[in-house]
Design a protein around this motif. Sequence first.
Motif, short mmCIF file in Angstrom:
data_model
loop_
_atom_site.label_atom_id
_atom_site.label_comp_id
_atom_site.label_asym_id
_atom_site.label_seq_id
_atom_site.Cartn_x
_atom_site.Cartn_y
_atom_site.Cartn_z
N PRO A 370 10.01 -55.58 -2.17
CA PRO A 370 9.34 -54.28 -2.00
C PRO A 370 9.12 -53.54 -3.32
O PRO A 370 8.22 -52.72 -3.43
N GLY A 371 9.95 -53.84 -4.33
CA GLY A 371 9.82 -53.13 -5.59
C GLY A 371 9.15 -53.91 -6.70
O GLY A 371 8.89 -53.37 -7.77
N THR A 372 8.88 -55.22 -6.49
CA THR A 372 8.36 -56.03 -7.59
C THR A 372 6.84 -56.13 -7.60
O THR A 372 6.25 -56.45 -8.63
N GLY A 373 6.20 -55.89 -6.45
CA GLY A 373 4.74 -56.02 -6.41
C GLY A 373 4.04 -55.11 -7.39
O GLY A 373 2.98 -55.46 -7.93
N ALA A 374 4.64 -53.94 -7.64
CA ALA A 374 4.02 -53.00 -8.58
C ALA A 374 3.89 -53.62 -9.97
O ALA A 374 2.93 -53.36 -10.69
N HIS A 375 4.86 -54.46 -10.35
CA HIS A 375 4.81 -55.07 -11.68
C HIS A 375 3.65 -56.06 -11.80
O HIS A 375 3.10 -56.25 -12.88
N THR A 376 3.30 -56.70 -10.69
CA THR A 376 2.14 -57.61 -10.73
C THR A 376 0.88 -56.83 -11.09
O THR A 376 0.09 -57.25 -11.94
N ALA A 377 0.69 -55.68 -10.43
CA ALA A 377 -0.50 -54.87 -10.71
C ALA A 377 -0.47 -54.34 -12.14
O ALA A 377 -1.51 -54.31 -12.83
N ILE A 378 0.70 -53.90 -12.60
CA ILE A 378 0.81 -53.35 -13.96
C ILE A 378 0.50 -54.42 -14.99
O ILE A 378 -0.25 -54.20 -15.95
N ASP A 379 1.07 -55.62 -14.80
CA ASP A 379 0.80 -56.72 -15.75
C ASP A 379 -0.68 -57.08 -15.75
O ASP A 379 -1.26 -57.38 -16.81
N PHE A 380 -1.28 -57.08 -14.57
CA PHE A 380 -2.68 -57.45 -14.48
C PHE A 380 -3.56 -56.44 -15.22
O PHE A 380 -4.52 -56.80 -15.90
#
Length: 589
Positions: A370-380
């Motif tokens: 629940p908390g890691t998906g945000a990092h995918t968007a940030i890295d992208f």
Amino acid sequence: MNRRTTMWTSFSLAALLLAGAGTAEAVSGTSSRAVLTDGGREAVVNGAAVPLTVPAVQKEGDFYVPARWVGETVGHVPVWHGDRGIIGWLTPNAYLEWDFGRGVVAVNGVDSPIGGDAYIQDGNLMVRLAWIATHLGVTYRISPESARAEFEFVSEPARAYEESAYPGETQPNSRPVAKFMPGKPVYRPGEPVKYVDLSYDPDAEGLPVYEWSGNEPAFFAEGTYPVTLVVKDGKGNVSLPFTRTVTIAGEPYLSKEEYAWHATPIGSVVPGQDDAWEEKLVQAPEWKAAIRHNEQRPLISAGEAVHLTGQGTVYEAPVSAGAARLYAHPVNASGGKLQWVTAIRNPDGAKRLFVKVTRAGETAPSWYHPGTGAHTAIDFLSGPAADKAIEIGPGETAFLHQYAMESGQAMSLLADLELDGDAVLIFAATAPGETAESWKPLQQAEPAAEERGTYAASEVEISAPAGGISEPARIRLKADPQLPPIAAVDGIAGTAFDGRSGHGVTYRIRLDYPRELAIGVRPGDGVLKGAFKVNGNVIMAPEGGVTPADGYLMLHRTEGTEKAVEIEYTPAPGSAAADSLILIPLLTP
């Protein structure tokens, strides 16, 4: 004293040392005279009226005075010691400590009952003037007929190197001095207040600790507000409390709601507004914008939070030569181990296929998904350009991604591809350790995942002039009549649908020649996580995300001189999509 009174006192006494009165500033080394009246809201010191938060009280011929105000007036201020629940007062003739929990007052360490010498009124310590005068070394006179008391005192000249004289003090260096002043005599309601720090440490050890109370960044009602500062030096010596008042008067500068949009730090949450303002923002007119679906790069989505219950193909679709974007957010719900793969098949039996990844954001399998998906968007959005390439032989299949997933884990990925020929893209769950050479695609084992499909566009471009905004306005970021959905098709089922969710889609917003604006984001239904890029700067949502009940995410403030503001955003895996941008004119009355 009963238990209820004791508990009330312990919570209230902290306030008494931070409230109480306007400060009467004594003249160093001179004789001064103070006059109080029974119930009077003002005292007179050397002929000048001084406001009192708590009035003096005449009782049976005695006069009770507010300890805080008296201490500030004569230059010896009582201190609340919250760790012990007592009030300490270092006077010229004795050190006093009140412990209302035990009902005793200690004079130089000797306890005696408080009796009628002091009591608590509205959270403030009231002391009998005749009793405290002895310890303060002041002369006094009470006139019961006129309900009036007065006392005379000589203020001590300030000493640059005043040693701490609290009992048990063993440190030889000097006590620091807390001091400040408001930036100007009177502020308007809603006007930012500037506090000018004048504190210093005579030993030049620095002041690592500042403890303020009452120092609001702005006040929204007329009145006089006490503000107190205590500082500590590098060796832990504590200054005497210093209190000044801030006066608020005149026509309002900004309302509380307007001020929040002027002052909330970028990347923080503008708290929910009152009902009238909230309705004003929810019903704000949609600002006219030009909208374009950029179809140069289709989106191939395996679906949002697709639950894997076993091995099999999740989604398969043809991809034409050129560019494409991949999106996947699988969750292993099988109860065992699985492997997630992104496979690319070269359908050409004679020509080799070259595939290059130009931009990517990936999060490895985790139980804390629940908390890691945000990092995918940030890295992208903000990571360095990707530089990964594979070569696929005629008629062969290769794995672009493969992740071992334990039961309950999830992962997510966003990737932009460039292909020099047509291909077939497959998202699938395989047996652990499966390789592209040994893998044989199974029939679809999962029901159609939510949002699964091939979308005609992976980027939505929104542009609008922003110089003429005079009232709050909004630009929608979710599909509605203003923002048309993206045409999509399920490549397995062969059915067309309207793409409305936004996962995997990048929104590029350009506001041309904006006036002075605050730009915020209203979350959609659920929790908004991830990040935005504003003029190249990454603005992250708080770690726990933002919901509509929390308020609005503050993105940016313009100065009215920019040619444009450019915003880039993609909904994070596992996150609700943003509902709209909110544009608030920054008014300067």
